[in-house]
Design a protein around this motif. Structure first.
Motif, mmCIF file in Angstrom:
data_model
loop_
_atom_site.group_PDB
_atom_site.id
_atom_site.type_symbol
_atom_site.label_atom_id
_atom_site.label_comp_id
_atom_site.label_asym_id
_atom_site.label_seq_id
_atom_site.Cartn_x
_atom_site.Cartn_y
_atom_site.Cartn_z
ATOM 1 N N THR A 101 30.606 48.682 40.600
ATOM 2 C CA THR A 101 31.413 48.102 41.903
ATOM 3 C C THR A 101 31.280 49.225 42.882
ATOM 4 O OG1 THR A 101 32.826 46.924 40.515
ATOM 5 C CG2 THR A 101 33.691 47.827 42.364
ATOM 6 N N ALA A 102 31.307 50.594 42.399
ATOM 7 C CA ALA A 102 31.589 51.728 43.334
ATOM 8 C C ALA A 102 30.341 51.467 44.345
ATOM 9 C CB ALA A 102 31.581 52.985 42.774
ATOM 10 N N VAL A 103 29.058 51.326 43.320
ATOM 11 C CA VAL A 103 27.745 51.394 44.237
ATOM 12 C C VAL A 103 27.627 50.298 45.190
ATOM 13 C CG1 VAL A 103 25.419 51.256 43.714
ATOM 14 C CG2 VAL A 103 26.496 52.467 42.380
ATOM 15 N N GLU A 104 28.244 49.107 44.699
ATOM 16 C CA GLU A 104 28.078 47.953 45.512
ATOM 17 C C GLU A 104 28.928 48.173 46.871
ATOM 18 O OE1 GLU A 104 27.985 43.484 44.056
ATOM 19 O OE2 GLU A 104 30.355 44.126 44.572
ATOM 20 N N PHE A 105 30.034 48.635 46.780
ATOM 21 C CA PHE A 105 30.709 49.275 48.120
ATOM 22 C C PHE A 105 30.046 50.413 49.076
ATOM 23 C CE2 PHE A 105 34.706 47.243 46.239
ATOM 24 C CZ PHE A 105 35.332 46.647 47.270
ATOM 25 N N TYR A 106 29.361 51.392 48.118
ATOM 26 C CA TYR A 106 28.698 52.262 49.014
ATOM 27 C C TYR A 106 27.477 51.859 49.756
ATOM 28 C CZ TYR A 106 25.471 56.330 49.599
ATOM 29 O OH TYR A 106 24.852 57.212 49.941
ATOM 30 N N ALA A 107 26.896 50.876 49.186
ATOM 31 C CA ALA A 107 25.667 50.287 49.958
ATOM 32 C C ALA A 107 25.833 49.675 51.282
ATOM 33 C CB ALA A 107 24.940 49.669 48.895
ATOM 34 N N LYS A 108 27.161 49.032 51.418
ATOM 35 C CA LYS A 108 27.263 48.428 52.604
ATOM 36 C C LYS A 108 26.160 47.477 52.990
ATOM 37 C CE LYS A 108 30.297 51.809 54.595
ATOM 38 N NZ LYS A 108 30.166 52.557 53.150
ATOM 39 N N ASN A 109 25.779 46.443 51.878
ATOM 40 C CA ASN A 109 24.764 45.427 52.260
ATOM 41 C C ASN A 109 25.193 44.443 52.492
ATOM 42 O OD1 ASN A 109 22.899 43.427 51.332
ATOM 43 N ND2 ASN A 109 21.410 45.234 50.764
ATOM 44 N N ALA A 110 24.828 43.723 53.832
ATOM 45 C CA ALA A 110 25.566 42.592 54.168
ATOM 46 C C ALA A 110 25.212 41.429 53.318
ATOM 47 C CB ALA A 110 25.074 42.276 55.554
ATOM 48 N N LYS A 111 24.238 41.302 52.745
ATOM 49 C CA LYS A 111 23.858 40.313 51.628
ATOM 50 C C LYS A 111 24.823 40.207 50.364
ATOM 51 C CE LYS A 111 20.381 37.916 51.485
ATOM 52 N NZ LYS A 111 20.155 36.389 51.586
ATOM 53 N N ASP A 112 25.235 41.584 50.119
ATOM 54 C CA ASP A 112 25.917 41.578 48.645
ATOM 55 C C ASP A 112 27.011 42.791 49.092
ATOM 56 O OD1 ASP A 112 26.933 41.586 46.161
ATOM 57 O OD2 ASP A 112 25.168 42.514 45.171
ATOM 58 N N PRO A 113 28.147 42.261 49.945
ATOM 59 C CA PRO A 113 29.282 43.335 50.366
ATOM 60 C C PRO A 113 29.902 43.566 49.065
ATOM 61 C CG PRO A 113 29.591 40.889 50.895
ATOM 62 C CD PRO A 113 28.240 40.775 50.479
ATOM 63 N N GLY A 114 30.609 44.823 48.943
ATOM 64 C CA GLY A 114 31.423 45.276 47.967
ATOM 65 C C GLY A 114 32.762 44.472 47.676
ATOM 66 N N ASP A 115 32.700 44.474 46.259
ATOM 67 C CA ASP A 115 33.885 43.393 46.085
ATOM 68 C C ASP A 115 34.413 44.034 44.390
ATOM 69 O OD1 ASP A 115 32.367 42.020 43.920
ATOM 70 O OD2 ASP A 115 31.733 40.934 45.627
ATOM 71 N N TYR A 116 35.500 43.450 43.850
ATOM 72 C CA TYR A 116 35.868 43.903 42.728
ATOM 73 C C TYR A 116 35.582 42.516 41.646
ATOM 74 C CZ TYR A 116 38.483 47.779 44.556
ATOM 75 O OH TYR A 116 38.761 48.914 45.412
ATOM 76 N N LEU A 117 34.284 42.112 41.792
ATOM 77 C CA LEU A 117 33.698 41.110 40.908
ATOM 78 C C LEU A 117 32.453 41.628 40.572
ATOM 79 C CD1 LEU A 117 34.227 38.058 43.554
ATOM 80 C CD2 LEU A 117 35.849 38.572 42.164
ATOM 81 N N ILE A 118 32.336 41.392 39.070
ATOM 82 C CA ILE A 118 31.068 41.971 38.594
ATOM 83 C C ILE A 118 30.140 40.686 38.271
ATOM 84 C CG2 ILE A 118 30.226 42.879 36.365
ATOM 85 C CD1 ILE A 118 32.277 44.811 38.115
ATOM 86 N N GLY A 119 28.707 40.926 38.847
ATOM 87 C CA GLY A 119 27.892 40.011 38.427
ATOM 88 C C GLY A 119 28.224 38.674 39.270
ATOM 89 N N GLU A 120 28.678 38.657 40.395
ATOM 90 C CA GLU A 120 29.023 37.471 41.062
ATOM 91 C C GLU A 120 27.628 36.976 41.769
ATOM 92 O OE1 GLU A 120 29.081 40.773 44.201
ATOM 93 O OE2 GLU A 120 29.829 40.418 41.999
ATOM 94 N N LYS A 121 26.514 37.484 41.899
ATOM 95 C CA LYS A 121 25.466 37.171 42.540
ATOM 96 C C LYS A 121 24.576 36.477 41.566
ATOM 97 C CE LYS A 121 24.155 38.153 46.366
ATOM 98 N NZ LYS A 121 23.986 37.470 47.439
#
Length: 555
Positions: free
Chosen positions: A401-421
């Motif tokens: 989750t921390a990596v997802e927030f850190y990356a700031k990728n517009a296609k996969d923005p940070g959230d507190y959901l695991i494996g939502e994509k």
């Protein structure tokens, strides 16, 4: 413990299983409210206040770390004596961490009469002036056995282990190597034992490597765990991103020299080996669709890069083992394989292509999750069973989750959901939820007695929920367009301290105060120690850690 690896989901696909309880020890890791119901969800400054106890981990150069390891290695005899260890016990240096105030935390494994002591690991804390600041032990039991001569031959332990592992590793299971004699100290009174590793295939196609611990005198099974748990281009999940490559003759090779030499390989639906290198003529990779092999490789290569960067820039860690050397990744494992996993043995991450080979498990949080299993193995080495198994899984969810927030990728923005994509459930819902884990139908919101008997992917919910409460607080709020509503066991209100501080506290606890046998009660102690070291004993952060654990019924 030995070779360790983990997957993002349990060994049986979530869509094809009902909740089952596993035998104990059996195989199978706020921002303030701005308006009514809304919060920014943004990370606050991760650096502790200068008035704190100086517990921020330093970034060590390779030579500085090597020197600390060398120094620790020259004093193992005197350290063992100062700890009151027996004459047959020896310490083996495993890792070292240094804080900004000069405090050094040295992690050791133990041997007894030349045999590895499983569950005997410990961390020695020493001040800048060399004074002892205590020790964190995986067990407080005295390590001693009457003798190290086994009544049962290795062949007997091997047969017993094979029979015990077949339900997990399949009928074609075979021992990976001859049983090794060990001292088992992780549970109960230390005893002479055998550790046998059985290799096979789990029911969903995931490789299996089951470790069976048997009493060397009676043959009784003492413990078992599954070591492989069920981790410019255009990717399917991340869109157009930059990927690390180098020139290789007239082509380009997918190799990230800026991040420890990480490489991504193509297994071409095989289940063994490293796979083939990814090469390209024009250095433009993938097309955003699963129809070509490069697309999944782009997502994975990018995910590994973002995780590496997060470790280095936020946690001040130079790669998984803190030595500047990268693991590698493998994509297109097996056929329609609905999982991803980390494997210590190959020091690599492996990803399947999902349903009909069209939904690869290569999203950003999954990549961060799998790589973080390596981080856990290199630090606290949390056993993948019981409550420590849940903490192991939660650690990967937290840092994924921390990596997802850190990356700031517009296609996969940070959230507190695991494996939502990755759409593992087939209906667009996430794999796990951190604000209220039970929303997945399997995971636990709160601790209760006996929780360690269930699958670590479900018991991880307790620590995931703690982390969410610590970062964002309880109640309803919207963060990044996602609505969360996090309850507490006793109805208490928890005020969050911000995600970045929560990440620093969890990392500090993992690397400094947790051991292989840490359970939820000890995780509470570890995170309180971490908060004290980083922010002070009277800080709001320390109080928030205590309050958040109370919110998930760990007191």
């Amino acid at each position: 413990m030995d070779s360790r690896s983990s997957s993002v989901i349990s060994g049986i696909s979530r869509r094809r299983r009902s909740r089952t309880t596993l035998a104990a020890g059996a195989a199978a890791v706020a921002v303030s409210l701005l308006a009514a119901g809304f919060s920014t969800g943004s990370a606050d400054a991760a650096t502790p206040k200068s008035t704190a106890a100086g517990g921020q981990t330093l970034t060590l150069s390779a030579s500085a770390r090597a020197e600390l390891l060398r120094e620790a290695g020259t004093t193992t005899v005197s350290t063992a004596k100062s700890l009151g260890l027996g004459g047959k016990e020896k310490l083996v240096v495993r890792d070292v961490v240094k804080d900004a105030d000069g405090t050094v935390h040295t992690r050791y494994e133990r041997t007894y009469d030349g045999l590895p002591v499983l569950g005997g690991d410990l961390v020695v804390h020493t001040s800048a002036g060399g004074a002892s600041e205590g020790v964190t032990k995986a067990t407080d039991a005295k390590i001693a056995v009457s003798d190290t001569r086994a009544a049962i031959a290795p062949s007997g332990a091997q047969r017993s282990a094979l029979n015990a592992a077949k339900s997990q590793a399949g009928p074609e299971a075979e021992t990976e190597r001859a049983p090794r004699k060990v001292i088992w100290a992780a549970t109960g009174k230390p005893v002479l034992a055998y550790e046998t590793v059985v290799r096979g295939v789990q029911k969903d196609g995931t490789p299996s490597r089951t470790h069976i611990i048997t009493d060397a005198d009676t043959g009784a099974r003492l413990y078992s765990y599954e070591a492989i748990e069920t981790g410019t281009g255009t990717g399917q999940h991340n869109g157009k991103v930059t990927v690390g490559t180098v020139k290789s003759g007239s082509q380009w090779l997918m190799k990230d020299t800026a991040r420890g030499g990480h490489m991504t390989y193509n297994l071409k639906h095989k289940e063994e080996g490293k796979g083939s290198k990814f090469l390209d003529a024009n250095n433009v990779w993938g097309n955003g669709k699963p129809t070509i092999a490069q697309t999944a490789a782009v997502d994975v290569h990018y995910g590994a890069a973002m995780t590496w960067d997060y470790y280095k820039k936020v946690l001040h860690r130079n790669g998984i083992r803190n030595n500047g050397k990268a693991a590698y990744s493998r994509v297109h494992f097996s056929n329609a394989y609905e999982n991803a996993f980390w494997d210590d043995e190959c020091f690599c991450m492996t990803y399947g292509d999902g349903t009909d080979n069209k939904k690869p498990l290569t999203s950003l949080d999954v990549a961060g999750h799998e790589m973080s299993h390596g981080l856990t193995s290199a630090t606290a080495n949390l056993e993948y069973s019981g409550e420590s198994g849940g903490l192991n899984e939660a650690t990967s969810d937290i840092f994924g989750t921390a990596v997802e927030f850190y990356a700031k990728n517009a296609k996969d923005p940070g959230d507190y959901l695991i494996g939502e994509k990755i759409d593992i459930n087939g209906d667009g819902t996430p794999l796990r939820y951190m604000d209220k884990p039970s929303k997945d139908g399997y995971s636990y919101d709160y601790w209760k007695r006996g929780v360690g008997e269930d699958d670590p992917h479900f018991t991880s919910g307790i620590a995931n929920h703690f982390f969410y409460l610590l970062a964002e607080g309880s109640g309803r709020k919207v963060i990044g367009g996602v609505t969360y509503d996090s309850p507490t066991k006793d109805g208490r209100t928890v005020k969050g301290i911000g995600r970045s501080k929560a990440e620093q506290i969890w990392y500090k606890a993992l690397t400094t105060y947790m051991t292989s046998t840490t359970n939820y009660a000890k995780a509470r102690t570890a995170t309180l120690k971490a908060a004290k070291a980083l922010y002070g004993a009277n800080s709001a952060e320390y109080k928030a850690v205590d309050n958040a654990w109370g919110g998930v019924n760990v007191t």
